[in-house]
Motif scaffolding. Structure first.
Motif, PDB file in Angstrom:
ATOM      1  N   ASP A  83       0.835  -1.191   0.000  1.00 40.30           N
ATOM      2  CA  ASP A  83       0.000   0.000   0.000  1.00 40.30           C
ATOM      3  C   ASP A  83       0.876   1.249   0.000  1.00 40.30           C
ATOM      4  N   PRO A  84       0.954   1.948  -1.142  1.00 41.45           N
ATOM      5  CA  PRO A  84       1.746   3.175  -1.192  1.00 41.45           C
ATOM      6  C   PRO A  84       0.981   4.419  -0.735  1.00 41.45           C
ATOM      7  N   HIS A  85      -0.321   4.299  -0.465  1.00 40.25           N
ATOM      8  CA  HIS A  85      -1.153   5.479  -0.210  1.00 40.25           C
ATOM      9  C   HIS A  85      -0.693   6.352   0.960  1.00 40.25           C
ATOM     10  N   PRO A  86      -0.262   5.786   2.107  1.00 37.68           N
ATOM     11  CA  PRO A  86       0.220   6.684   3.173  1.00 37.68           C
ATOM     12  C   PRO A  86       1.425   7.524   2.703  1.00 37.68           C
ATOM     13  N   TYR A  87       2.292   6.932   1.902  1.00 30.72           N
ATOM     14  CA  TYR A  87       3.442   7.674   1.363  1.00 30.72           C
ATOM     15  C   TYR A  87       2.986   8.729   0.361  1.00 30.72           C
ATOM     16  N   LEU A  88       2.088   8.362  -0.524  1.00 28.97           N
ATOM     17  CA  LEU A  88       1.588   9.314  -1.521  1.00 28.97           C
ATOM     18  C   LEU A  88       0.871  10.482  -0.858  1.00 28.97           C
ATOM     19  N   ASP A  89       0.203  10.223   0.266  1.00 31.68           N
ATOM     20  CA  ASP A  89      -0.450  11.309   1.011  1.00 31.68           C
ATOM     21  C   ASP A  89       0.583  12.268   1.608  1.00 31.68           C
ATOM     22  N   GLU A  90       1.729  11.745   2.017  1.00 32.44           N
ATOM     23  CA  GLU A  90       2.780  12.547   2.653  1.00 32.44           C
ATOM     24  C   GLU A  90       3.726  13.188   1.632  1.00 32.44           C
ATOM     25  N   LEU A  91       3.790  12.621   0.424  1.00 37.02           N
ATOM     26  CA  LEU A  91       4.762  13.055  -0.585  1.00 37.02           C
ATOM     27  C   LEU A  91       4.721  14.547  -0.915  1.00 37.02           C
ATOM     28  N   PRO A  92       3.566  15.203  -1.005  1.00 38.00           N
ATOM     29  CA  PRO A  92       3.598  16.644  -1.278  1.00 38.00           C
ATOM     30  C   PRO A  92       4.397  17.447  -0.249  1.00 38.00           C
ATOM     31  N   CYS A  93       4.434  16.987   0.995  1.00 36.98           N
ATOM     32  CA  CYS A  93       5.226  17.671   2.030  1.00 36.98           C
ATOM     33  C   CYS A  93       6.701  17.290   1.947  1.00 36.98           C
ATOM     34  N   LEU A  94       6.988  16.052   1.545  1.00 31.39           N
ATOM     35  CA  LEU A  94       8.361  15.562   1.498  1.00 31.39           C
ATOM     36  C   LEU A  94       9.105  15.994   0.236  1.00 31.39           C
TER      37      LEU A  94
END
Length: 164
Positions: free
Chosen positions: A18-29
């Motif tokens: 599940d990449p979704h938690p990362y994709l949710d955080e990616l705009p900040c990272l």
């Protein structure tokens, strides 16, 4: 990995990813990532499982560590014939850490397969962690370049010259 979820499912033997938690955080990272890592992490096809440019299901083919102190490292992945057309080569620069840790053993697979990855900001530049079916590959480096390469045709695919 901090955000991407990869786990072995004992009820339905196989991996759940599940990449979704990362994709949710990616705009900040993403703004904190070096340019090459940012380009690779934010590519819209990177986590789109149906895309031929998605990293999932690539096969680990080669790891080349520089013999000098240049801090370069190259990891090459071969295409999955049911999904990909091209190989993926990741070229790391300014490597300060590289590890290849085996976490478990799947004896029925002939090669390690790319499950998912995540790129995070790091004091060195970025940290790239790749979950494979049998191992975890971790690189801390200044930056990386991910290049999709059409595989070279095999000798059997080319025109045949008759022997005299």
């Amino acid at each position: 990995m901090r955000y991407v979820k990869v786990a072995w499912d004992t009820e339905y033997p196989g991996f759940t990813v599940d990449p979704h938690p990362y994709l949710d955080e990616l705009p900040c990272l993403a703004p904190e990532l070096p340019p090459g890592a940012w380009t690779f992490a934010t590519d819209p096809d990177h986590y789109r499982f149906s895309s031929p440019r998605c990293v999932k299901d690539l096969g680990l083919a080669e790891v080349r560590v520089a013999a000098d102190k240049s801090g370069s490292l190259v990891v090459r992945f071969t295409p999955n014939p049911w999904k990909h057309e091209d190989e993926l080569e990741i070229r790391y620069t300014g490597v300060v850490h590289f590890s290849f840790d085996y976490a478990h053993a799947l004896d029925w697979m002939d090669k390690d397969t790319f499950l998912l990855d995540e790129l995070l900001p790091d004091p060195a530049g970025c940290r790239h962690e790749i979950a494979l079916t049998d191992a975890t590959l971790t690189v801390r480096c200044r930056d990386l370049e991910a290049v999709w390469i059409a595989p070279a045709p095999s000798d059997q695919d080319g025109p045949q010259t008759p022997m005299a």
